[in-house]
Design an enzyme around this catalytic site. Structure first.
Site, PDB file in Angstrom:
ATOM      1  N   ASP A  62       0.843  -1.185   0.000  1.00  0.00           N
ATOM      2  CA  ASP A  62       0.000   0.000   0.000  1.00  0.00           C
ATOM      3  C   ASP A  62       0.889   1.249   0.000  1.00  0.00           C
ATOM      4  O   ASP A  62       1.884   1.309   0.727  1.00  0.00           O
ATOM      5  CB  ASP A  62      -0.868  -0.036   1.265  1.00  0.00           C
ATOM      6  CG  ASP A  62      -1.874   1.088   1.287  1.00  0.00           C
ATOM      7  OD1 ASP A  62      -2.717   1.133   0.376  1.00  0.00           O
ATOM      8  OD2 ASP A  62      -1.819   1.921   2.212  1.00  0.00           O
ATOM      9  N   GLU A  95       1.415   0.311  -4.926  1.00  0.00           N
ATOM     10  CA  GLU A  95       0.934   1.584  -5.449  1.00  0.00           C
ATOM     11  C   GLU A  95       2.144   2.507  -5.576  1.00  0.00           C
ATOM     12  O   GLU A  95       2.748   2.879  -4.561  1.00  0.00           O
ATOM     13  CB  GLU A  95      -0.081   2.205  -4.494  1.00  0.00           C
ATOM     14  CG  GLU A  95      -1.388   1.454  -4.394  1.00  0.00           C
ATOM     15  CD  GLU A  95      -2.363   2.154  -3.457  1.00  0.00           C
ATOM     16  OE1 GLU A  95      -3.472   2.479  -3.880  1.00  0.00           O
ATOM     17  OE2 GLU A  95      -2.012   2.369  -2.289  1.00  0.00           O
TER      18      GLU A  95
END
Ligand code: CA
Length: 665
Positions: free
Chosen positions: A348, A377
């Site tokens: 993340d 990400e």
């Protein structure tokens, strides 16, 4: 910053009120003695248990033992002894198996909160106390024989992104263990209308990996009443090395969540599916979390003024570049990989972490198992004190070793920009999107026929090799694909929307790179237009299995699409050089019509020449098919690899909003 992923930030807003506090930060905090051993935490054996923590600024450390994970008086209390390199340690020569414990540090004359150590591998309910665990006793039967499904290249991976609870909570799931790890380990489940659900559904769809939204111990759901309590995606980490308790049938006994998580992994493996964990090392649920109870301030980044910096939008950001945080992250993922037999990690807000740490993680994980897949990400939400050139953001992807990033370029090229939910994309006839889609088709690598000046976000290729690109059109963030298409095409009929939906994922699944599917897209999942469902009730988030029968034709299409990708290595080329050699675009003179050939039996494909024609126009469109004896396998409505009909070169007419796939032997 060109691209801010504020949606995820919204998931964390509830912690902001308690997160922005002035901080006692020492300028010398980077200079603490570093401990290089790998035995921090609690190590059990029947003869003794060793407790070891790193707390270089503490003046005293206490350990308390308890009978349970909450309530009751301490059974024993001990002082730890200061050792070398900032370490405090204690050995108790008793069998402490299944006893609960807390540490408490004294820093600057003040006793901090009683907490488990940051390395805790087992905890009691709501993660407030650690548990001394005999890990071998948590192994399900035949765990030693657990075998990962075969995997050749990273580009063969097809990811299914799933929240543990979403799969089973619906009344029509037919799954007994609703909302639990074990719900994902049930086979032969059906909805009342006889439709196959749950694990069997995922298996039949043909994906290769199940990516689980955060399933480590997070803070927001009260584990004492998970059914009655709030839903949460889980992006608020509490105990990084422990499974989430609300997904266990018993959150009080620290062994149960471990055993059930392993059982889930084992069952998925048995059914040919690999397992990926979404990990969130970029911030903690709040700044009172365990890190600050041991070395206040150290594990976080700070502004010049000494406050917590906030590149995550969640009120704090961790400092992966600091030696003990880096080591912590490496040890944590390696522990998950070894103890839980995990096959991949999704980071993340990976753009918050530094490149050096991510590459060290990659090296450590690939030493355990070279087939482990790592991606994240490639962005942050806000500014970080750490220079962007040093961080694992998308534009630096080529500096990352065996790590992939999500392609927002193809995602938003297909469906429209994330910042305006009403905006249209290539599949709904928007002009100017073709180069962004082409950028994704080649897997974000250098290709001479992509005009990078016209790509929506990236003006240069960022992937060195195609495995570095996660190709997708939607995920848990933002609206589901179906909802987004409805919102951005308010006058389109359901039939027209289904065409757009099919075209969208046909682009994804014929593109180079690693394919990724948000769970439920294959049955037109809806969250009723809720874009950020991080704490929406189950009614919004759960998979409604009634839609599988209702949209059976869509499910069948997705299944055929995935099979097409799996049967044809030309869609999964492992190198940028191979893509440049075999994939050629055809100039259609129409910005809403993309056509390309993958020739020369690419990547060993038994189809010599494949033609993909993507008609984003909302009207039927002519295309001049090159000479040859083509066989049609996809016509926008269905996919039939055995071929629907022969098509000779010359002018053909593509229906509005459709994808054609043809081949020559
Ligand atoms: Ca929890």
């Amino acid at each position: 910053m060109k691209y801010l992923k504020i949606i995820l930030a919204l998931t964390c807003i509830y912690v902001l009120s308690i997160s922005f506090k002035p901080l006692h930060r020492s300028a010398a905090s980077d200079d603490y003695p570093i401990y290089n051993g790998n035995d921090l935490g609690v190590t059990w054996s029947p003869e003794k248990t060793v407790f070891k923590i790193w707390a270089p600024t503490a003046s005293a450390v206490k350990l308390r033992l308890y009978a349970a994970g909450e309530g009751g008086k301490a059974l024993q209390m001990h002082n730890l002894t200061k050792a070398q390199q900032g370490v405090w340690e204690l050995t108790i020569t008793q069998d402490l198996k299944n006893q609960y414990y807390t540490f408490q540090t004294n820093i600057n004359g003040r006793w901090l909160k009683e907490r488990p150590d940051i390395y805790a591998r087992a905890v009691g309910v709501n993660g407030r106390r650690g548990m001394v665990v005999d890990l071998a006793s948590t192994n399900p039967k035949k765990w030693a024989l657990d075998k990962k499904p075969a995997q050749k290249n990273f580009t063969d991976i097809i990811i299914y992104e799933l929240h543990v609870r979403d799969l089973s909570m619906s009344a029509n799931s037919g799954i007994e263990h609703k909302g639990k790890f074990l719900g994902l380990a049930e086979t032969k489940t059906k909805s009342p209308d006889g439709t196959i659900t749950g694990l069997d559904h995922i298996k039949s769809l043909g994906v290769t990996h199940v990516h689980l939204l955060p399933s480590f111990d997070y803070n927001s759901v009260d584990e004492t009443k998970p059914e009655a309590s709030e839903y949460n995606w889980g992006y608020d980490p509490l105990n990084y090395n422990v499974p989430e308790g609300s997904y266990a049938t018993d959150p009080y006994d620290g062994n149960v969540r471990i055993r059930e998580f392993k059982k889930m992994v084992q069952t998925l493996h048995t059914n040919g599916l690999r397992v990926i964990l979404d990990v969130v090392y970029n911030h903690t649920c709040d700044t009172s979390a365990n890190f600050n109870q041991f070395v206040p301030g150290y594990f976080y980044r700070h502004t010049a003024g000494g406050a917590y910096s906030n590149a995550t939008g969640c009120g704090n950001e961790t400092a992966s570049e600091k030696a003990m945080m880096r080591q912590y992250m490496i040890e944590s993922v390696v522990y998950w990989a070894k103890e839980y037999h995990l096959d991949g990690f999704r980071f993340d807000l990976m753009g918050v972490h530094d490149i050096q740490t991510m590459n060290a993680i990659s090296a450590a994980l690939h030493k355990v198992d070279p087939t482990i897949f790592i991606y994240g990400e490639g962005w942050a939400v806000g500014n970080s004190p750490l220079d962007e050139n040093l961080r694992a953001v998308k534009k630096n992807a080529s500096k990352l070793d065996k790590i992939a990033v999500f392609s927002d370029d193809i995602r938003d090229g297909i469906k429209g920009g994330w910042s305006d939910v009403k905006s249209k994309g290539f599949v709904s006839g928007a002009p100017g999107m073709a180069e962004s889609v082409k950028f994704g088709i080649v897997g974000s690598v250098q290709h001479p026929q992509v005009d990078y000046t016209k790509v929506n976000y990236s003006k240069a290729p960022w992937a060195a090799e195609p495995y570095q690109t996660i190709s997708y059109v939607s995920c848990h963030d933002d609206n589901t694909l179906w909802d987004r298409l409805k919102i951005s095409n308010p006058s389109a009929s359901e039939a027209e929307l289904i065409k757009m939906d099919k075209l969208a994922n046909t682009i994804v699944f014929t593109s180079q790179g690693v394919a990724f599917l948000h769970a439920g897209e294959e049955m037109l999942r809806t969250k009723n237009g809720v874009a950020n469902s991080f704490q929406s009730p189950d009614a919004i988030n759960e998979l409604d299995w009634g839609r599988k029968a209702k949209y059976k034709e869509v499910f069948d299409y997705y299944k055929s699409l995935i099979a097409l990708r799996k049967h044809h290595p030309a869609f999964r080329m492992p190198s940028a050089q191979m893509i440049r050699e075999h994939l050629k675009f055809i100039d259609t003179k129409d910005q809403n019509l993309i056509a390309y050939q993958i020739g020369g039996n690419a990547n060993g494909d038994n189809w010599r020449n494949i033609m993909i024609i993507l008609n984003g126009n909302t009207t039927s469109t002519k295309f001049n098919l090159p000479d040859g004896r083509w066989r049609l396998v996809a016509d926008g409505k269905t996919i039939d690899e055995k071929s629907m009909k022969a098509v000779n070169g010359g002018t053909i007419v593509l229906p509005a909003t459709s994808a054609y796939v043809l081949y020559e032997l």
